[in-house]
Write a protein that holds these residues in place. Structure first.
Motif, mmCIF file in Angstrom:
data_model
loop_
_atom_site.group_PDB
_atom_site.id
_atom_site.type_symbol
_atom_site.label_atom_id
_atom_site.label_comp_id
_atom_site.label_asym_id
_atom_site.label_seq_id
_atom_site.Cartn_x
_atom_site.Cartn_y
_atom_site.Cartn_z
ATOM 1 N N LEU A 1 0.830 -1.198 0.000
ATOM 2 C CA LEU A 1 0.000 0.000 0.000
ATOM 3 C C LEU A 1 0.864 1.246 0.000
ATOM 4 N N SER A 2 0.273 2.298 -0.543
ATOM 5 C CA SER A 2 0.981 3.574 -0.479
ATOM 6 C C SER A 2 1.030 4.008 0.979
ATOM 7 N N LYS A 3 1.930 4.894 1.287
ATOM 8 C CA LYS A 3 2.077 5.383 2.662
ATOM 9 C C LYS A 3 0.734 5.942 3.138
ATOM 10 N N LYS A 4 0.365 5.542 4.279
ATOM 11 C CA LYS A 4 -0.962 5.936 4.745
ATOM 12 C C LYS A 4 -0.932 6.789 5.997
ATOM 13 N N GLY A 5 -2.043 7.437 6.207
ATOM 14 C CA GLY A 5 -2.172 8.258 7.399
ATOM 15 C C GLY A 5 -1.549 9.610 7.115
ATOM 16 N N PHE A 6 -2.116 10.611 7.694
ATOM 17 C CA PHE A 6 -1.626 11.954 7.456
ATOM 18 C C PHE A 6 -1.648 12.647 8.797
ATOM 19 N N SER A 7 -0.489 12.859 9.364
ATOM 20 C CA SER A 7 -0.428 13.537 10.654
ATOM 21 C C SER A 7 -0.209 15.022 10.421
ATOM 22 N N HIS A 8 -0.993 15.839 11.137
ATOM 23 C CA HIS A 8 -0.859 17.291 10.993
ATOM 24 C C HIS A 8 0.228 17.853 11.898
ATOM 25 N N PHE A 9 0.916 16.956 12.640
ATOM 26 C CA PHE A 9 1.918 17.462 13.595
ATOM 27 C C PHE A 9 3.320 17.409 13.007
ATOM 28 N N ILE B 1 -8.538 22.803 15.895
ATOM 29 C CA ILE B 1 -7.306 23.561 16.076
ATOM 30 C C ILE B 1 -6.486 23.566 14.792
ATOM 31 N N GLY B 2 -5.995 24.734 14.404
ATOM 32 C CA GLY B 2 -5.012 24.838 13.335
ATOM 33 C C GLY B 2 -3.648 25.015 13.979
ATOM 34 N N LYS B 3 -2.746 24.108 13.659
ATOM 35 C CA LYS B 3 -1.428 24.109 14.323
ATOM 36 C C LYS B 3 -0.312 24.440 13.329
ATOM 37 N N PRO B 4 0.265 25.624 13.459
ATOM 38 C CA PRO B 4 1.383 25.977 12.576
ATOM 39 C C PRO B 4 2.671 25.333 13.090
ATOM 40 N N LYS B 5 3.702 25.370 12.254
ATOM 41 C CA LYS B 5 4.977 24.743 12.644
ATOM 42 C C LYS B 5 5.631 25.437 13.830
ATOM 43 N N HIS B 6 5.401 26.744 13.967
ATOM 44 C CA HIS B 6 6.063 27.445 15.073
ATOM 45 C C HIS B 6 5.435 27.164 16.437
ATOM 46 N N ILE B 7 4.363 26.354 16.441
ATOM 47 C CA ILE B 7 3.750 25.936 17.714
ATOM 48 C C ILE B 7 4.283 24.544 18.045
ATOM 49 N N SER B 8 4.859 24.381 19.217
ATOM 50 C CA SER B 8 5.396 23.074 19.597
ATOM 51 C C SER B 8 4.309 22.233 20.264
ATOM 52 N N GLU B 9 4.594 20.944 20.348
ATOM 53 C CA GLU B 9 3.703 20.035 21.056
ATOM 54 C C GLU B 9 3.561 20.435 22.515
ATOM 55 N N THR B 10 4.666 20.861 23.110
ATOM 56 C CA THR B 10 4.642 21.285 24.513
ATOM 57 C C THR B 10 3.722 22.493 24.683
ATOM 58 N N TRP B 11 3.834 23.453 23.764
ATOM 59 C CA TRP B 11 2.963 24.618 23.799
ATOM 60 C C TRP B 11 1.498 24.168 23.759
ATOM 61 N N GLY C 1 -14.883 16.218 21.751
ATOM 62 C CA GLY C 1 -14.355 15.912 20.423
ATOM 63 C C GLY C 1 -13.597 17.072 19.834
ATOM 64 N N GLY C 2 -13.055 16.838 18.639
ATOM 65 C CA GLY C 2 -12.296 17.892 17.999
ATOM 66 C C GLY C 2 -11.696 17.443 16.694
ATOM 67 N N ASP C 3 -10.936 18.327 16.100
ATOM 68 C CA ASP C 3 -10.258 18.011 14.844
ATOM 69 C C ASP C 3 -9.006 18.890 14.767
ATOM 70 N N PHE C 4 -7.933 18.305 14.244
ATOM 71 C CA PHE C 4 -6.689 19.053 14.071
ATOM 72 C C PHE C 4 -6.395 19.253 12.595
ATOM 73 N N SER C 5 -5.769 20.364 12.288
ATOM 74 C CA SER C 5 -5.205 20.546 10.956
ATOM 75 C C SER C 5 -3.889 21.293 11.132
ATOM 76 N N SER C 6 -3.009 21.206 10.153
ATOM 77 C CA SER C 6 -1.898 22.139 10.167
ATOM 78 C C SER C 6 -2.413 23.432 9.547
ATOM 79 N N SER C 7 -1.688 24.520 9.742
ATOM 80 C CA SER C 7 -2.142 25.833 9.267
ATOM 81 C C SER C 7 -0.978 26.802 9.332
#
Lengths: 310, 310
Positions: A302-310, B88-98, B119-125
């Motif tokens: 399978l192609s690489k799966k899952g998409f993490s936003h972190f 939540i929209g999480k940009p790269k300059h935000i760390s997991e610790t933050w 519940g919730g949903d994450f995206s990068s932004s």
């Protein structure tokens, strides 16, 4: 037109709804829950640079998708959607006209599924985002969770899978009617919408249900788009059907007895939506075993799966 | 840690709740509405470059505020908050610790007000944003809308107003208990939380209720912050109390008879929260008339009000 005028504009576009005693224009909206029903809640956000490019997709389609992905979550719980709220981040490069077209797509789908827009909030932002929270109702004993698949259950999917990137990912039909039909007539032991790809979403079910699965590779309904995008290569198309995201079809499990009760009533009810039995739930660890021509098979690549936003 | 691991981390931080038959980890959450109650829904979004600077405010305070502004909307309806979802929209300059600290502030306030995160949903932004949708419950006849203020009603505000930018705008106390007390004992004819500034929010009430108001300038409770920020200039401090945003105090109207019923029970119940009668609702266009020392006065010169995101 400023923000307040835009809200006035929207209020005129949004019809009154007897289920909504207080709608847009107060500090909060009020919903009248149907007696005996529970409230089902889900939320999903789409972000410009992540989920779409403004240049590549019309505002109507983006508006439609912002709601459609949330409807799909209602479908997978077997819930009837009732209302939604939306928050929007509006960057300078988005015009008011664009935003009106976004709402046109959103509200057209809302009308089609009889879901009321009951509130929202605007902010400016660096890129466009739209966060929708949807509310539905369901009878407590009919709610389809992920966690009740049992060894011996059959596994089924609606529609055909893979290659949704070609167009399906923004013009898919949320399987609301199908989800409601299933919880009413055969109460699936588990149900999920395929957003991360069949294998990954089935894995969510297996993990929650603490069971394994056997999947019949011969039975996977491969979409025309999966074949097209893989230029006719059947193996790659199958891999796409197993792992491509955003199919938004339903995957569910059901006992053998209830499967029998279904008979041909599905085909009568949904002549245009295939229902395919693709395997069984088995005892053991939360893993998938592959079967082809009745024999155990190697896992497809399978192609690489899952998409993490972190 | 990827997105899925972070969600597992959060699931451990979030306590189970008997009001939530299905919580985080399925396609949607399920709430059990209390019999006879209606569902009150509100949503608010905060965006990094608009509402705060990451450098200037701790993640705990930003997390707290994301929920607090939504609790304030529940307060202004007289609703008891029950649950919320967050995207939540999480940009790269935000760390997991933050982000963990953000959730610490958010969940501490949730615990204080007994509100379940469901519940919730994450995206990068490109920049951080947090969109919260909150659900509360209220008895239908106790819901405080904006639209029922009537000529002869008294106008009151809780707390002291103005200068919230100094600190109050992120450490304010949502007036949930006060809102619930008011709808139970004196059923305000209209209620709103002061987020855009007293004058602007009162104007929303007047517009919705199709009535005017007389405000006593002598009676406006000016906060210490408003005085401090205006370096002791009383006139400017008063203007701030009338027009500064984000006080998140309650403004309500009530009939003369019900006002009499209140007696000293407010002070007994909330000894630390002033309640001030600042004017009356009158017949006529949705305008404010100013009164000082018992006489009609000129309108104070207010700072530019209203903030359009367009």
């Amino acid at each position: 037109m400023d923000e307040f005028s835009f809200i006035e504009y929207l209020k005129k576009k949004i019809p009154a709804d007897p289920r909504v005693p207080v709608g847009i224009g107060d500090d909060a909206a009020v919903l009248r829950p149907a007696s005996g029903y529970q409230i089902v809640v889900s939320t999903d956000v789409i972000v410009e640079s992540v989920d779409f490019r403004i240049k590549n997709l019309s505002p109507e389609k983006i508006g439609r998708k912002a709601l459609a992905i949330n409807l799909s979550d209602m479908a997978s719980m077997g819930a009837k959607p009732v209302a939604f709220v939306i928050t929007i981040g509006k960057p300078k490069h988005i015009s008011e006209t664009w935003l009106k077209h976004f709402y046109r797509g959103l509200l057209a789908l809302a009308k089609e599924y009889d879901v009321a827009c009951v509130g929202g909030d605007f902010s400016s932002s660096k890129e466009f985002f739209a966060s929708v929270t949807i509310f539905g109702e369901a009878l407590p004993h009919q709610i389809a969770k992920r966690s009740r698949a049992r060894p011996g259950d059959w596994i089924a999917v609606t529609g055909a899978l893979g290659g949704s990137i070609l167009s399906h990912h923004h013009d898919f039909t949320p399987r609301i009617r199908e989800g409601l039909f299933l919880v009413k007539y055969i109460t699936p032991t588990a149900m999920i919408d395929i957003s991360d790809g069949l294998v990954q979403d089935l894995s969510h079910v297996l993990k929650a249900s603490k069971a394994g699965a056997v999947l019949d590779l011969d039975k996977i309904p491969v979409s025309r788009n999966a074949i097209k995008i893989n230029r006719g290569n059947k193996e790659k198309a199958l891999a796409g059907a197993l792992s491509d995201g955003e199919d938004f079809e339903l995957l569910f499990t059901v006992s053998s007895r209830k499967k029998g009760m279904l008979g041909n009533s599905w085909t009568k009810q949904f002549p245009k939506v295939p229902l395919t039995w693709i395997g069984e739930i088995v005892k053991g660890p939360s893993r998938i075993t592959w079967r082809q021509s009745g024999k155990t098979a190697m896992a497809p690549e399978l192609s690489k799966k899952g998409f993490s936003h972190f």
